[in-house]
Design an enzyme around this catalytic site. Structure first.
Site, PDB file in Angstrom:
ATOM      1  N   TYR A   1      -1.700   7.117   3.953  1.00 20.31           N
ATOM      2  CA  TYR A   1      -2.317   7.293   5.478  1.00 20.31           C
ATOM      3  C   TYR A   1      -2.437   8.954   5.955  1.00 20.31           C
ATOM      4  O   TYR A   1      -2.505   9.023   7.031  1.00 20.31           O
ATOM      5  CB  TYR A   1      -1.127   6.704   6.315  1.00 20.31           C
TER       6      TYR A   1
ATOM      7  N   CYS B   1      -5.304  23.436  18.242  1.00 16.45           N
ATOM      8  CA  CYS B   1      -4.826  23.736  19.667  1.00 16.45           C
ATOM      9  C   CYS B   1      -4.442  22.455  20.505  1.00 16.45           C
ATOM     10  O   CYS B   1      -5.191  21.883  21.326  1.00 16.45           O
ATOM     11  CB  CYS B   1      -6.246  24.298  20.345  1.00 16.45           C
ATOM     12  N   GLU B   2      -3.182  21.901  19.886  1.00 18.37           N
ATOM     13  CA  GLU B   2      -2.700  20.827  20.560  1.00 18.37           C
ATOM     14  C   GLU B   2      -1.120  21.145  20.617  1.00 18.37           C
ATOM     15  O   GLU B   2      -0.480  21.593  19.352  1.00 18.37           O
ATOM     16  CB  GLU B   2      -2.891  19.726  19.712  1.00 18.37           C
TER      17      GLU B   2
ATOM     18  N   GLY C   1       0.726  -1.098   0.047  1.00 20.59           N
ATOM     19  CA  GLY C   1       0.014   0.042  -0.018  1.00 20.59           C
ATOM     20  C   GLY C   1       0.985   1.233   0.018  1.00 20.59           C
ATOM     21  O   GLY C   1       1.038   1.933  -1.019  1.00 20.59           O
ATOM     22  N   ARG C   2       1.619   1.395   0.966  1.00 22.92           N
ATOM     23  CA  ARG C   2       2.461   2.693   1.313  1.00 22.92           C
ATOM     24  C   ARG C   2       3.439   2.885   0.171  1.00 22.92           C
ATOM     25  O   ARG C   2       3.699   3.731  -0.456  1.00 22.92           O
ATOM     26  CB  ARG C   2       3.051   2.494   2.632  1.00 22.92           C
TER      27      ARG C   2
ATOM     28  N   TYR D   1       2.288   8.409  15.885  1.00 20.02           N
ATOM     29  CA  TYR D   1       3.246   7.389  16.135  1.00 20.02           C
ATOM     30  C   TYR D   1       4.528   7.847  15.926  1.00 20.02           C
ATOM     31  O   TYR D   1       5.700   7.112  15.292  1.00 20.02           O
ATOM     32  CB  TYR D   1       2.918   5.952  15.495  1.00 20.02           C
TER      33      TYR D   1
ATOM     34  N   ARG E   1       0.009  11.391  11.427  1.00 16.52           N
ATOM     35  CA  ARG E   1       0.893  10.217  11.550  1.00 16.52           C
ATOM     36  C   ARG E   1       2.082  10.853  12.541  1.00 16.52           C
ATOM     37  O   ARG E   1       2.575  10.003  13.580  1.00 16.52           O
ATOM     38  CB  ARG E   1       1.650   9.803  10.149  1.00 16.52           C
TER      39      ARG E   1
END
Length: 460
Positions: free
Chosen positions: A419, A389-390, A320-321, A362, A358
């Protein structure tokens, strides 16, 4: 002056933290060929992909913007077909799927893996041959199973005892006999992030080989005449850079194949080793060559089956990737550039974790460049952050950028084809960006961007 052209500034490069590599790149404007799309070049200083200037893309479609190099994607499909001429190659739709992508996969002769009713609907809506579709999922609903059986998908990968019973009942009611693969948890510890390692025993996918659940699943399927057991399936994780884990998995699966032959007198004809092959996101990544992967997997399967006196099953792989990841680039416009003295410079862009989760999810690493022009300014250590706001809203954690980077510049982040759009959200009510395919100097929208009206639609 164009909003994408800026004179060189005189900001100095930040001091590099001691825990980071000691030197910036020799050419801050360079495009590493292993990371960027195959057609990516600079023309007049600006990044072009598929013969299209990213400044023109930004003006016409806005930013953030996902840009997909169609020729790159199609070329990688062909690379897989050439590398695996006697095997089945199924594109893993979870990496990125839309109707046009499904058409490309069909036209290039690959199969398609889907893991939800929605992904199946996308494929069927463009007439993708159902016999070349495999349905995955650890908790398929009865509606999803029924749609798959009625459509005549090539394989259903069963993931639990409950699913075997449901599918057997459904197939009997519909008068069908679907082909199934047992997803086997082989206990292989893939050298990747915990969230994308999928073959160790303590996780939600598959039926454990070590605990005997996989063998019991085989017994239950063979006891149901309405199901056809075609083979075994294994997937050890994602972003894997060598075939060592696949060799261990293949050996363990061969042990189960022998057990099945001895207990039931059945020789299974198919073996699906999944996907998960890695790509280069940064210059330190050394992604394996597809032909090396193919040769290695064939050798592994042949060796273990010969040693077990088994006929070599038909091999299936599920990239996929590696098909869609390198051909994707995300464009952003710089908003603010904030220097935190003695640490780094924070470059805020007009997207963030809503279009690329992503890094926050992770700890993924990326490469970015100034895309709307080149620069002779010195390098500054930057953290490319989003507008959410993170504090964890980071797209590229550490990147050397030109010290004259300014508001209005375009930044391109490489290898975002996989992804990113699939995991995109409307956090903080940001619309999801459009996906534009580029090829031979032309661009077209293959997934329209959302508007504020889309976000409000249906609310009372």
């Amino acid at each position: 002056m164009s909003r994408f052209a800026h004179p060189a500034g005189d900001r100095h490069a930040d001091m590099l933290p001691a825990e980071r590599p000691p030197s910036p790149p020799t050419d801050i404007n360079a495009l590493h060929p292993a990371i960027w799309p195959r057609t990516a070049v600079r023309v007049g200083g600006a990044l072009t992909i598929g013969g299209v200037d990213v400044r023109d893309l930004a003006r016409e479609y806005g930013t953030p913007l996902y840009v997909l190099d169609e020729e790159d994607v199609r070329g990688r499909c062909r690379d897989y077909r050439e590398a695996f001429p006697d095997s089945e190659v199924h594109y893993a739709g979870k990496a990125f799927l839309c109707r046009e992508m499904a058409r490309w996969i069909d036209q290039e002769g690959l199969g398609l893996d889907v893991c939800s009713g929605g992904e199946l609907a996308v494929a069927l809506s463009v007439g993708f041959p159902a016999e070349r579709i495999t349905l995955h999922g650890n908790n398929k609903s009865m509606a999803e199973l029924e749609r798959a059986v009625r459509a005549g998908v090539g394989h259903i990968v069963v993931d639990s005892f409950e699913e075997i019973a449901r599918l057997g009942h459904l197939a009997g009611r519909l008068g069908a006999r679907p082909k199934v693969l047992v997803r086997v948890t082989t206990g292989v510890e893939a050298h990747t992030h915990e969230f994308i390692a999928t073959a160790h025993d303590d996780q939600k996918f598959g039926l454990s080989l070590n605990a005997g659940d996989a063998a019991e699943a085989v017994r239950r399927i063979l006891a149901l005449p309405q199901l056809e057991l075609a083979g075994l399936h294994s997937h050890i994780g994602s972003q894997i850079m060598d075939t060592a884990g696949f060799e261990v998995a293949a050996r363990r699966l061969a042990t189960l194949l022998v057990q099945i032959r001895e207990e039931h007198g059945v020789v299974l004809p198919e073996l699906d080793l999944g996907g998960g092959y890695g790509i280069a996101y940064t210059e330190s990544d050394e992604a394996p060559d597809i032909k090396v992967i193919a040769d290695g997997l064939r050798e592994i399967v042949t060796k273990v089956c010969t040693a077990a006196d088994l006929p070599v099953p038909r091999l299936t792989v599920e990239p996929g990737r590696t098909i869609v990841g390198p051909g994707g680039v995300t464009l952003y416009e710089v908003g603010t550039v904030k220097n935190v003295e003695g640490l780094r410079t924070y470059v805020s862009i007009d997207g963030g974790m809503s279009d690329n989760l992503r890094t926050a999810l992770y700890g993924a690493e990326y490469t970015a460049v100034l895309a709307s022009r080149t620069s002779d300014a010195g390098p500054m250590l930057s953290r490319i952050v989003g507008k959410h706001c993170e504090s964890g809203d980071i797209v590229v954690r550490d990147q050397w950028m030109p010290a004259d980077l300014a508001s209005g510049d375009l930044i391109a982040v490489a290898a975002t084809g996989a992804y990113c759009r699939s995991l995109a959200s409307n956090y903080n009510y940001l619309p999801r960006p459009a996906v534009v395919a580029v090829r031979n100097g032309a661009a077209r929208v293959i997934m329209p961007g959302e508007t504020e009206e889309d976000l409000l639609r249906g609310q009372p």
